[in-house]
Design an enzyme around this catalytic site. Structure first.
Site, short mmCIF file in Angstrom:
data_model
loop_
_atom_site.label_atom_id
_atom_site.label_comp_id
_atom_site.label_asym_id
_atom_site.label_seq_id
_atom_site.Cartn_x
_atom_site.Cartn_y
_atom_site.Cartn_z
N HIS A 117 0.83 -1.17 0.07
CA HIS A 117 -0.03 0.07 -0.09
C HIS A 117 1.03 1.34 -0.15
O HIS A 117 0.72 2.14 -0.76
CB HIS A 117 -0.87 0.02 1.25
CG HIS A 117 -1.93 1.03 1.45
ND1 HIS A 117 -3.05 1.32 0.80
CD2 HIS A 117 -1.63 2.48 2.25
CE1 HIS A 117 -3.46 2.31 1.12
NE2 HIS A 117 -2.89 3.10 1.86
N GLU A 118 1.91 1.28 0.80
CA GLU A 118 2.69 2.53 0.96
C GLU A 118 3.74 2.77 -0.32
O GLU A 118 3.55 3.94 -0.54
CB GLU A 118 3.67 2.42 2.36
CG GLU A 118 2.73 2.27 3.56
CD GLU A 118 1.81 3.70 3.65
OE1 GLU A 118 2.38 4.60 3.04
OE2 GLU A 118 0.80 3.64 4.29
N HIS B 216 1.44 4.14 -3.21
CA HIS B 216 1.40 5.67 -2.80
C HIS B 216 2.29 6.28 -3.45
O HIS B 216 2.26 7.44 -4.15
CB HIS B 216 1.46 6.01 -1.15
CG HIS B 216 -0.15 5.95 -0.66
ND1 HIS B 216 -1.26 6.38 -1.31
CD2 HIS B 216 -0.57 5.34 0.52
CE1 HIS B 216 -2.31 6.54 -0.49
NE2 HIS B 216 -1.78 5.76 0.47
N GLU C 227 -6.54 6.71 -1.44
CA GLU C 227 -6.50 5.49 -0.88
C GLU C 227 -6.93 4.39 -1.45
O GLU C 227 -6.31 3.23 -1.26
CB GLU C 227 -7.39 5.58 0.57
CG GLU C 227 -6.67 6.27 1.54
CD GLU C 227 -5.40 5.81 2.21
OE1 GLU C 227 -5.41 4.55 2.23
OE2 GLU C 227 -4.45 6.37 2.06
ZN LIG Z 1 -2.95 5.24 2.31
#
Ligand SMILES: [Zn+2]
Length: 260
Positions: free
Chosen positions: A128-129, A132, A189
């Site tokens: 997830h990071e 981003h 997100e």
């Molecule tokens: Zn996030």
């Protein structure tokens, strides 16, 4: 007066076109006024600063796990961020937090490890990071905040100015009060969840493990109570996130290759 007006419009359109970038994996267009190279330079220097300011964990086993999971996610994300200089640091901190700065500088806080629980849980967070960072979401947030300012001062924004640095830190949710004012949007997100899910699957972690992690993270946030008001305003609710993940799961499952 009329000519000046046209000048500003042209400058704005020019900047917009120069800053328009495409997100890997999803193909969405977004605006990033700072070049990728500049973002990476700031990412590197901020990460060095953090390593001096925050204690690094001495837990050899946990460090090895962060390094191992990080390398596997990075191997998959590499083609989407070819200039990355990957680094994975486990910081000693009670905060349940993690981040990836431009250029592949990943920080995990020990406070999140009880929630990630196992390697697949950690792969959820790191996927997830890293997503981003690959999607340059921090830079996009920074661009939103800076948009009018940039038009106001034309192209004379010095790359080393402290103003630039403040915007960068705010965009990446680091170190300044502004960080709280600029949380990731729901769209960012959802996009990081989508890309991250594919990364973890391709790296050999069962993508279904992401559901368990986000449920545990939701329970953790609820147990923290009132502290999460700002967070809930813009983040998807835990139910929405899990629902979205379930929708994305079949595609990620089809990419999943267990590692020997
Ligand atoms: Zn996030």
């Amino acid at each position: 007066m009329g000519l000046l007006w046209r000048y500003w419009v042209l400058l704005g359109v020019g900047l917009w076109m120069a800053g328009c970038t495409t997100v890997p994996v999803t193909g969405r267009s977004q605006f990033n006024f700072m070049g990728e190279g500049q973002e990476m330079q700031l990412g590197f220097s901020e990460f060095e600063k953090m390593k001096k300011e925050l204690p690094v964990s001495k837990d050899a086993q946990a460090n090895a796990m962060v390094e191992r999971v990080g390398r596997r996610i990075a191997a998959v994300a590499q083609s989407d961020m070819p200039k990355a200089q990957w680094e994975f640091i486990l910081f000693e901190s009670p905060d349940a937090n993690a981040f990836c700065l431009p250029g592949g500088k990943v920080g995990i806080y020990t406070g999140i490890l009880p929630i990630t629980k196992d390697e697949a849980g950690l792969a959820t967070v790191m996927g997830h990071e890293v997503a981003h960072a690959v999607a340059r979401h921090g830079g996009a947030r920074m661009s939103q905040a800076a948009g009018l300012q940039v038009l106001g001062v034309g192209v004379g924004l010095a790359s080393a100015s402290s103003k630039y640095r403040d915007l960068f830190n705010a965009g990446y949710g680091m170190g300044s009060q502004l960080a709280v004012a600029l949380p990731h949007s729901r769209m960012q997100e959802a996009e990081a969840d989508e890309i991250g899910l594919q990364y973890m699957a391709l790296a050999g972690y069962p993508p279904s493990a992401s559901i368990g992690f986000w449920q545990r993270f939701g329970e953790f946030n609820r147990s923290k109570g009132g502290n999460t008001a700002w967070f809930l305003r813009t983040h998807p609710t835990d139910e929405q996130r899990v629902e979205n993940l379930r929708r994305l799961l079949p595609k990620a499952e089809s990419m999943y290759r267990p590692q020997p």
